[in-house]
Write a protein that holds these residues in place. Structure first.
Motif, mmCIF file in Angstrom:
data_model
loop_
_atom_site.group_PDB
_atom_site.id
_atom_site.type_symbol
_atom_site.label_atom_id
_atom_site.label_comp_id
_atom_site.label_asym_id
_atom_site.label_seq_id
_atom_site.Cartn_x
_atom_site.Cartn_y
_atom_site.Cartn_z
ATOM 1 N N PRO A 106 33.122 -57.123 -72.688
ATOM 2 C CA PRO A 106 33.812 -56.041 -71.989
ATOM 3 C C PRO A 106 34.422 -56.529 -70.683
ATOM 4 C CG PRO A 106 31.457 -55.850 -71.644
ATOM 5 C CD PRO A 106 31.651 -56.978 -72.620
ATOM 6 N N GLY A 107 35.548 -55.912 -70.313
ATOM 7 C CA GLY A 107 36.217 -56.250 -69.064
ATOM 8 C C GLY A 107 36.331 -55.050 -68.152
ATOM 9 N N PHE A 108 37.519 -54.863 -67.565
ATOM 10 C CA PHE A 108 37.733 -53.746 -66.654
ATOM 11 C C PHE A 108 38.569 -52.667 -67.338
ATOM 12 C CE2 PHE A 108 41.456 -56.396 -66.075
ATOM 13 C CZ PHE A 108 42.495 -55.503 -65.823
ATOM 14 N N GLU A 109 38.582 -51.481 -66.731
ATOM 15 C CA GLU A 109 39.338 -50.345 -67.272
ATOM 16 C C GLU A 109 40.740 -50.335 -66.685
ATOM 17 O OE1 GLU A 109 38.783 -47.993 -69.487
ATOM 18 O OE2 GLU A 109 36.748 -48.589 -70.023
ATOM 19 N N MET A 110 41.738 -50.548 -67.544
ATOM 20 C CA MET A 110 43.118 -50.557 -67.083
ATOM 21 C C MET A 110 43.538 -49.201 -66.544
ATOM 22 S SD MET A 110 45.746 -52.449 -66.608
ATOM 23 C CE MET A 110 47.509 -52.316 -66.338
ATOM 24 N N ASP A 111 43.079 -48.115 -67.155
ATOM 25 C CA ASP A 111 43.444 -46.786 -66.666
ATOM 26 C C ASP A 111 43.055 -46.631 -65.191
ATOM 27 O OD1 ASP A 111 44.091 -46.395 -69.314
ATOM 28 O OD2 ASP A 111 42.886 -44.582 -69.566
ATOM 29 N N GLU A 112 41.867 -47.090 -64.848
ATOM 30 C CA GLU A 112 41.392 -46.979 -63.470
ATOM 31 C C GLU A 112 42.214 -47.871 -62.541
ATOM 32 O OE1 GLU A 112 36.842 -46.496 -65.136
ATOM 33 O OE2 GLU A 112 37.194 -47.815 -63.418
ATOM 34 N N PHE A 113 42.444 -49.102 -62.966
ATOM 35 C CA PHE A 113 43.227 -50.011 -62.135
ATOM 36 C C PHE A 113 44.617 -49.448 -61.895
ATOM 37 C CE2 PHE A 113 46.487 -53.244 -61.743
ATOM 38 C CZ PHE A 113 46.027 -53.978 -60.676
ATOM 39 N N ALA A 114 45.287 -49.004 -62.970
ATOM 40 C CA ALA A 114 46.672 -48.549 -62.852
ATOM 41 C C ALA A 114 46.786 -47.364 -61.904
ATOM 42 C CB ALA A 114 47.211 -48.185 -64.237
ATOM 43 N N GLN A 115 45.890 -46.392 -62.055
ATOM 44 C CA GLN A 115 45.987 -45.209 -61.208
ATOM 45 C C GLN A 115 45.692 -45.545 -59.748
ATOM 46 O OE1 GLN A 115 44.466 -41.430 -63.416
ATOM 47 N NE2 GLN A 115 43.559 -43.173 -64.490
ATOM 48 N N ALA A 116 44.676 -46.364 -59.508
ATOM 49 C CA ALA A 116 44.373 -46.760 -58.132
ATOM 50 C C ALA A 116 45.530 -47.559 -57.529
ATOM 51 C CB ALA A 116 43.084 -47.572 -58.094
ATOM 52 N N LYS B 226 40.607 -52.490 -74.294
ATOM 53 C CA LYS B 226 41.713 -51.869 -75.009
ATOM 54 C C LYS B 226 42.130 -50.576 -74.318
ATOM 55 C CE LYS B 226 43.115 -50.378 -79.636
ATOM 56 N NZ LYS B 226 42.666 -50.175 -81.038
ATOM 57 N N TYR B 227 43.442 -50.387 -74.187
ATOM 58 C CA TYR B 227 43.959 -49.202 -73.504
ATOM 59 C C TYR B 227 45.308 -48.819 -74.098
ATOM 60 C CZ TYR B 227 46.929 -52.540 -70.970
ATOM 61 O OH TYR B 227 47.835 -53.520 -70.655
ATOM 62 N N ASN B 228 45.773 -47.631 -73.738
ATOM 63 C CA ASN B 228 47.060 -47.122 -74.209
ATOM 64 C C ASN B 228 48.146 -47.527 -73.217
ATOM 65 O OD1 ASN B 228 49.260 -45.722 -75.135
ATOM 66 N ND2 ASN B 228 48.369 -43.685 -74.904
ATOM 67 N N ALA B 229 48.937 -48.510 -73.580
ATOM 68 C CA ALA B 229 49.970 -49.021 -72.677
ATOM 69 C C ALA B 229 51.107 -48.034 -72.472
ATOM 70 C CB ALA B 229 50.523 -50.344 -73.211
ATOM 71 N N THR B 230 51.228 -47.023 -73.345
ATOM 72 C CA THR B 230 52.308 -46.045 -73.191
ATOM 73 C C THR B 230 51.909 -44.871 -72.299
ATOM 74 O OG1 THR B 230 51.680 -44.752 -75.162
ATOM 75 C CG2 THR B 230 53.136 -46.637 -75.499
ATOM 76 N N GLU B 231 50.616 -44.752 -71.973
ATOM 77 C CA GLU B 231 50.215 -43.693 -71.035
ATOM 78 C C GLU B 231 50.974 -43.894 -69.742
ATOM 79 O OE1 GLU B 231 48.733 -40.280 -70.478
ATOM 80 O OE2 GLU B 231 47.721 -41.310 -72.134
ATOM 81 N N SER B 232 51.445 -42.808 -69.129
ATOM 82 C CA SER B 232 52.422 -42.908 -68.049
ATOM 83 C C SER B 232 51.969 -43.796 -66.900
ATOM 84 C CB SER B 232 52.778 -41.507 -67.532
ATOM 85 O OG SER B 232 51.612 -40.843 -67.069
ATOM 86 N N PHE B 233 50.713 -43.674 -66.482
ATOM 87 C CA PHE B 233 50.276 -44.499 -65.351
ATOM 88 C C PHE B 233 50.176 -45.958 -65.745
ATOM 89 C CE2 PHE B 233 46.729 -41.782 -66.843
ATOM 90 C CZ PHE B 233 45.962 -42.718 -67.537
#
Length: 376
Positions: free
Chosen positions: A49-59, A84-91
């Protein structure tokens, strides 16, 4: 345009006040802050496991929007990999379109090379990888302690507070001792950490309590931010936007107004629905379903039911699922709603709902198993 009047005015001012000295003050530098991510990630989290892209992107987006310069660091430095994350999510799409963000993730600073004096504050991003390498990183612990001791802000979200477990201040006390905080809760770990949690050196919530933290939490996967002076913590990924804006406020600024992302709107809609228990949220979602993340709402209710131990918690989970159901054709959601009715004492309604599901999908094992459990 005739320039003589302005020249005459300048000469007159020079006579009256003497020569004007050139300004030697350096332009104000924008505040610099540190984002910390795990180095552990491999294969999009499948093998490590790594880091959460959703959290990084929003911050990242909120801090940049508010004028902060950002360095990104990790224990090993260099390129880091998110789960794994959704690259099309707006943030995420916005962060990936920012060359500075992409470059920062491709070449993170090793924590051993950080200088605490360079930073106004530090924000630790979560993800299960944070439970593996961040607590063991003595260089990171020293940096966080130094930033705190020099009056900086220390923030962490989700599993990110694991980085604070070994942080000791000059007086020998744990940074979190006696301070209010939150993070990924034990309840959330039981549902979502099954694969990796058994390998953690410690469980986050119990360890923070052992260190003397005053732990707070919201219901499963609901946003929660706790501010205790310069310590700012968020419970889970959905807490990240509020955490980042709390970080901005803790630095003495007013966050720049922005349009909430759809996950934020969805969570706010759920919170209003649970508070008011009227038709406003239902109508709002019906009018503009594309503005919300309907699947997130449905899944939230589904998992809250798994964790629910009281009639109030069961009723809340059911209300969330009922909010999403008109826009989410998922038989397993219907089964979960039937289970909620049964646990609330309405077996007749539960059986009716299950039979309707089995008429459409006779082989659905979840529905058959629940019917069998309901037999007197």
């Amino acid at each position: 345009m005739n320039r003589f009047p302005s020249l005459l005015l300048a000469c007159a001012m020079a006579i009256l006040h003497g020569p004007v000295a050139a300004s030697t003050a350096a332009p104000a530098q924008p505040p610099r802050v540190l984002l910390v991510v795990s180095s552990e990630g491999r294969d999009q989290g499948r093998t490590r496991p790594g880091f959460e892209m959703d959290e990084f992107a929003q911050a990242w987006l909120i801090l940049r929007r508010n004028g902060f310069e950002i360095d990104v660091a990790s224990p090993r430095g260099g390129a880091v990999e998110a789960d794994k994350y959704n690259a099309t999510e707006s943030f995420n799409a916005a962060a990936l379109a920012d060359p500075l963000a992409v470059r920062a993730l491709a070449g993170t600073l090793p924590t051993a090379q950080l200088r605490a004096g360079d930073y106004r504050g530090v924000l630790v991003i979560g993800g299960k990888g944070a439970m593996f390498d961040l607590p063991a990183d003595s260089a990171l612990q020293r940096t966080i302690a130094a930033i705190w001791e020099q009056g900086g802000i220390v923030a962490a979200v989700c599993h990110g507070p694991a980085a604070l477990a070994g942080v000791r201040l000059g007086n020998g006390r744990a940074l979190v001792e006696g301070r209010s905080m939150t993070g990924f809760s034990e309840e959330e770990e039981l549902l979502f950490g099954k694969r990796w949690a058994k390998e953690f050196a410690f469980q986050l919530e119990p360890r923070m309590r052992e260190l003397g933290a005053r732990w707070q939490e919201a219901p499963l996967m609901m946003p929660k931010v706790v501010v205790d002076g310069r310590l700012v913590t968020g419970q889970n990924p959905y807490s990240t936007p509020a955490l980042a804006e709390a970080f901005v406020r803790a630095s003495g600024q007013v966050p720049v107004a922005r349009e909430p992302w759809r996950d934020e709107r969805s969570m706010a809609l759920v919170e209003r629905h649970l508070q008011l228990r009227d038709t406003q949220a239902v109508q709002q979602l019906a009018r503009r379903p594309a503005d919300y993340h309907v699947e997130l709402i449905g899944i939230l209710g589904f998992y809250q039911l798994q964790a629910a131990q009281t009639p109030v918690a069961i009723a809340d989970a059911l209300a969330i699922m009922q909010l999403a159901r008109p826009h989410m054709d998922e038989p397993r959601l219907d089964v979960a709603m039937a289970e909620a009715h049964w646990r609330l004492g309405d077996a007749t309604r539960a059986r009716t709902q299950l039979r309707a599901v089995l008429e459409k999908q006779p082989a659905l094992e979840e529905a058959k198993a629940l019917l069998a459990r309901m037999q007197p």
